[in-house]
Scaffold this motif. Structure first.
Motif, PDB file in Angstrom:
ATOM      1  N   GLY A  48      17.444  21.759 -22.358  1.00 28.67           N
ATOM      2  CA  GLY A  48      17.739  20.486 -22.993  1.00 28.67           C
ATOM      3  C   GLY A  48      16.528  19.683 -23.399  1.00 28.67           C
ATOM      4  O   GLY A  48      16.660  18.534 -23.811  1.00 28.67           O
ATOM      5  N   SER A  49      15.331  20.269 -23.297  1.00 29.70           N
ATOM      6  CA  SER A  49      14.102  19.542 -23.623  1.00 29.70           C
ATOM      7  C   SER A  49      13.949  19.340 -25.123  1.00 29.70           C
ATOM      8  O   SER A  49      14.500  20.084 -25.932  1.00 29.70           O
ATOM      9  CB  SER A  49      12.885  20.310 -23.094  1.00 29.70           C
ATOM     10  N   TRP A  50      13.166  18.317 -25.488  1.00 29.39           N
ATOM     11  CA  TRP A  50      12.809  18.136 -26.893  1.00 29.39           C
ATOM     12  C   TRP A  50      11.941  19.309 -27.342  1.00 29.39           C
ATOM     13  O   TRP A  50      11.068  19.765 -26.605  1.00 29.39           O
ATOM     14  CB  TRP A  50      12.037  16.836 -27.096  1.00 29.39           C
ATOM     15  N   PRO A  51      12.163  19.817 -28.559  1.00 32.72           N
ATOM     16  CA  PRO A  51      11.373  20.948 -29.058  1.00 32.72           C
ATOM     17  C   PRO A  51       9.997  20.527 -29.548  1.00 32.72           C
ATOM     18  O   PRO A  51       9.661  19.344 -29.578  1.00 32.72           O
ATOM     19  CB  PRO A  51      12.214  21.466 -30.226  1.00 32.72           C
ATOM     20  N   ALA A  52       9.208  21.510 -29.944  1.00 32.28           N
ATOM     21  CA  ALA A  52       7.901  21.221 -30.531  1.00 32.28           C
ATOM     22  C   ALA A  52       8.076  20.420 -31.813  1.00 32.28           C
ATOM     23  O   ALA A  52       9.059  20.564 -32.520  1.00 32.28           O
ATOM     24  CB  ALA A  52       7.175  22.524 -30.835  1.00 32.28           C
ATOM     25  N   LEU A  53       7.103  19.583 -32.108  1.00 31.37           N
ATOM     26  CA  LEU A  53       7.144  18.757 -33.311  1.00 31.37           C
ATOM     27  C   LEU A  53       5.929  18.991 -34.177  1.00 31.37           C
ATOM     28  O   LEU A  53       4.836  19.243 -33.674  1.00 31.37           O
ATOM     29  CB  LEU A  53       7.154  17.262 -32.949  1.00 31.37           C
ATOM     30  N   GLN A  54       6.143  18.860 -35.475  1.00 33.24           N
ATOM     31  CA  GLN A  54       5.010  18.757 -36.376  1.00 33.24           C
ATOM     32  C   GLN A  54       4.448  17.348 -36.263  1.00 33.24           C
ATOM     33  O   GLN A  54       5.194  16.402 -36.024  1.00 33.24           O
ATOM     34  CB  GLN A  54       5.453  19.027 -37.821  1.00 33.24           C
ATOM     35  N   PHE A  93      -2.017  20.189 -30.288  1.00 33.70           N
ATOM     36  CA  PHE A  93      -2.155  18.762 -30.593  1.00 33.70           C
ATOM     37  C   PHE A  93      -1.027  18.294 -31.513  1.00 33.70           C
ATOM     38  O   PHE A  93      -1.254  17.602 -32.498  1.00 33.70           O
ATOM     39  CB  PHE A  93      -3.502  18.488 -31.270  1.00 33.70           C
ATOM     40  N   ALA A  94       0.206  18.640 -31.189  1.00 31.88           N
ATOM     41  CA  ALA A  94       1.336  18.343 -32.061  1.00 31.88           C
ATOM     42  C   ALA A  94       1.995  17.023 -31.668  1.00 31.88           C
ATOM     43  O   ALA A  94       1.596  16.354 -30.719  1.00 31.88           O
ATOM     44  CB  ALA A  94       2.344  19.491 -32.013  1.00 31.88           C
ATOM     45  N   GLY A  95       3.051  16.666 -32.412  1.00 29.40           N
ATOM     46  CA  GLY A  95       3.804  15.467 -32.102  1.00 29.40           C
ATOM     47  C   GLY A  95       2.959  14.207 -32.193  1.00 29.40           C
ATOM     48  O   GLY A  95       2.126  14.052 -33.078  1.00 29.40           O
ATOM     49  N   ARG A  96       3.146  13.292 -31.225  1.00 26.33           N
ATOM     50  CA  ARG A  96       2.463  12.006 -31.242  1.00 26.33           C
ATOM     51  C   ARG A  96       1.187  12.000 -30.421  1.00 26.33           C
ATOM     52  O   ARG A  96       0.641  10.924 -30.110  1.00 26.33           O
ATOM     53  CB  ARG A  96       3.401  10.923 -30.703  1.00 26.33           C
ATOM     54  N   LEU A  97       0.658  13.140 -30.031  1.00 30.12           N
ATOM     55  CA  LEU A  97      -0.459  13.171 -29.088  1.00 30.12           C
ATOM     56  C   LEU A  97      -1.703  12.448 -29.608  1.00 30.12           C
ATOM     57  O   LEU A  97      -2.345  11.702 -28.869  1.00 30.12           O
ATOM     58  CB  LEU A  97      -0.793  14.611 -28.716  1.00 30.12           C
ATOM     59  N   LYS A  98      -2.054  12.655 -30.859  1.00 25.48           N
ATOM     60  CA  LYS A  98      -3.238  11.962 -31.381  1.00 25.48           C
ATOM     61  C   LYS A  98      -2.993  10.464 -31.475  1.00 25.48           C
ATOM     62  O   LYS A  98      -3.908   9.650 -31.234  1.00 25.48           O
ATOM     63  CB  LYS A  98      -3.651  12.543 -32.734  1.00 25.48           C
ATOM     64  N   GLY A  99      -1.768  10.064 -31.786  1.00 25.01           N
ATOM     65  CA  GLY A  99      -1.449   8.645 -31.802  1.00 25.01           C
ATOM     66  C   GLY A  99      -1.561   8.031 -30.417  1.00 25.01           C
ATOM     67  O   GLY A  99      -2.007   6.887 -30.265  1.00 25.01           O
TER      68      GLY A  99
END
Length: 283
Positions: A48-54, A93-99
């Protein structure tokens, strides 16, 4: 009241991998579980986890992608006495990580996010646990972090915290137990159970060795050990740590959850507020 940094971060709306709302190739669309060849759950992420994001297309990171020798890093903020090392998930380094790194930098921290997987990702892997196990602490992650500490010392940092997501929480617990001088750690949707699942160790013994206050922020579908009253959470509390559960959230919501969902946005904001307060108190 929201800080300017939090308002900027929470304006970032993620784009789900493959299509809007679609699962990454490593995940089963019906159950949300990452699978191994044998059909058993084969990842640090629970069902049920959120998947990888661009990465969001409308967000321009303010830091720089660099290398420390062969180690890819993202560096944000100005060098100074207080620093945070960010240890990401298993999707690079996907999703919101850099933010999130930029948000920490806005709060006055010099931030270095590392990629011990060196550009590789769990996305598309038949057995993510076997893939994770190929990046052990003693020969890869530990030496990477020692290199980062040496770099931070040259930049004037004397008080260093660690922020980990999923795999990253396991990594900073290993580092603290191994004697690396982190002053505090915070882990959202922590996968400290990788110590046993991927590396054949004892997660309770690992938690006993941690020598810093750790804030755990588990989701509702994370394991009971990291939730308030759980074995790992209790052992970390003995070193000044704490755990705060988000029962309505799914593993991965802070970095990968859809902020168009008001509940996800609310709890992502709350998690970041708690992380910043934890570092303010201990760094």
């Amino acid at each position: 009241m929201r800080s300017r940094a939090l308002r900027r971060l929470l304006a970032i709306v993620p784009v789900l991998a493959a299509d809007r709302g679609g699962w990454d190739a490593t995940c089963d669309a019906s159950s949300g579980s990452c699978r191994s060849d044998g059909g058993e759950a084969g990842s640090c992420c629970p069902s049920g986890s959120w998947p990888a994001l661009q990465p969001p297309e409308d967000y321009k990171p303010r830091g720089m992608d660099e290398f420390l020798e062969d180690l890819p890093v993202y560096v944000a903020g100005q060098p100074g006495p207080k620093a945070v090392v960010v240890l990401p998930e298993i999707f690079g380094f996907a999703g919101r990580l850099k933010g999130i790194c930029d948000t920490l930098a806005d709060e006055g921290y010099f931030v270095v996010m590392i990629d011990s997987f060196r550009g590789d990702s769990a996305a598309g892997k038949a057995n993510p646990l076997e893939w994770i196990a190929k990046t052990p602490f003693d020969t890869v992650v530990g030496p990477d972090l020692k290199r980062v500490f040496s770099y931070l010392e040259t930049q004037g940092a004397s008080s260093v915290g660690a922020l980990g997501f999923c795999w990253g929480a396991w990594a900073f617990c290993k580092a603290s137990a191994a004697g690396l001088p982190f002053k505090a750690g915070a882990g959202a949707h922590p996968s400290i159970g990788l110590e046993a699942a991927a590396f054949g160790g004892d997660e309770a013994a690992l938690a006993r060795g941690v020598a810093m206050p750790v804030l755990l922020l588990p989701a509702g579908n994370d394991g009971p050990a990291v939730k308030p009253g759980g074995q790992v959470a209790a052992l970390l509390a003995a070193a000044g740590g704490s755990s705060h559960e988000y029962p309505g959230m799914a593993h991965g919501w802070v970095t990968r959850g859809d902020l168009r969902d008001a509940a996800v946005k609310r709890d992502a904001e709350d998690a970041m507020r708690r992380i910043l307060a934890h570092f303010k108190a201990h760094l």
